[in-house]
Design an enzyme around this catalytic site. Sequence first.
Site, PDB file in Angstrom:
ATOM      1  N   SER A  45     -17.064 102.549  62.961  1.00 57.68           N
ATOM      2  CA  SER A  45     -18.063 101.859  62.143  1.00 57.68           C
ATOM      3  C   SER A  45     -18.244 102.560  60.804  1.00 57.68           C
ATOM      4  O   SER A  45     -18.441 101.908  59.780  1.00 57.68           O
ATOM      5  CB  SER A  45     -19.394 101.748  62.883  1.00 57.68           C
ATOM      6  N   GLU A  46     -18.172 103.899  60.783  1.00 58.19           N
ATOM      7  CA  GLU A  46     -18.228 104.647  59.532  1.00 58.19           C
ATOM      8  C   GLU A  46     -17.341 105.888  59.577  1.00 58.19           C
ATOM      9  O   GLU A  46     -17.181 106.510  60.638  1.00 58.19           O
ATOM     10  CB  GLU A  46     -19.654 105.078  59.177  1.00 58.19           C
ATOM     11  N   THR A  47     -16.798 106.214  58.420  1.00 57.38           N
ATOM     12  CA  THR A  47     -16.069 107.458  58.181  1.00 57.38           C
ATOM     13  C   THR A  47     -16.663 108.079  56.926  1.00 57.38           C
ATOM     14  O   THR A  47     -16.946 107.375  55.951  1.00 57.38           O
ATOM     15  CB  THR A  47     -14.569 107.192  57.976  1.00 57.38           C
TER      16      THR A  47
END
Length: 276
Positions: A45-47
């Site tokens: 979902s996020e990096t």
Amino acid sequence: MRRAFQQVDVFTSGSCLGNPVAVVLDAEGLPSAAMRRFAAWTNLSETTFVQAPRAPGADYRVRIFTPTAELPFAGHPTLGTCHAWLTSGHTPRDPDRIVQECEAGLITVRRDDASGLAFSGPPLLRYEPADAELVRHLAEMLRLDPADILAAQWVDNGPGWVGVLLDSAAAVLAIRPGAVDLAVGVVGPHPPGGPGAFEVRAFTPQITTVEDPVTGSLNASLATWLFDIGKADGAYVVSQGTLLGREGRVRLSRDPDGSVWVGGDTVTCISGTVDL
């Protein structure tokens, strides 16, 4: 170039039960195109990508990417990035408070041995009741009867959240959404003795899986709303990710000045390097 890397599970004390974030440390000089490419490849979902701070008073700067876009702020990446930065040997100016610079501004993260890390929720960009047309659209998107929605409110602190209040955690868990075209968070109370005071689910078109396992930014803004309307009184715990096989636990509290704090445990699952 080989760069330090961690994958951190957030809002859980046991690995693989929270919400993972990929953290690239020492990302100074990395082009934005390379960040976007790597974030799309991780498919989380996020990096996040940690760089030297630019703003006075910040300990580090972070850029946050979904597989398709850059975000000004996100909650679980804030805690996960802070965890990775600390465990990789960095020292903040203040031993109890870390200051993160991101596109949304400066975010304070505090730590203590008892409750782990917690961030101060950013200011709400839009905070007003949803109009009747939006309520009808939310009901259609969530496959609910509009009468089942007790209240709906814009609670946007960056990602565009709209909050929806239902009468119970069971009603939240029963939702099977249709096509999702808004960032919407649904909340309902658990009975006494439940896994938390509330069950929360987060749906957003910004991630490929549509439902986010455990969501710090949403819980930050929902907390402001729940405190303001009297549904929450004092510190409380949220359960999130249940239907996804997760055991996310988010700790919420509000200071006398109105600041909302969002906390949880963090666990390193993967540590090494990446070639970027």
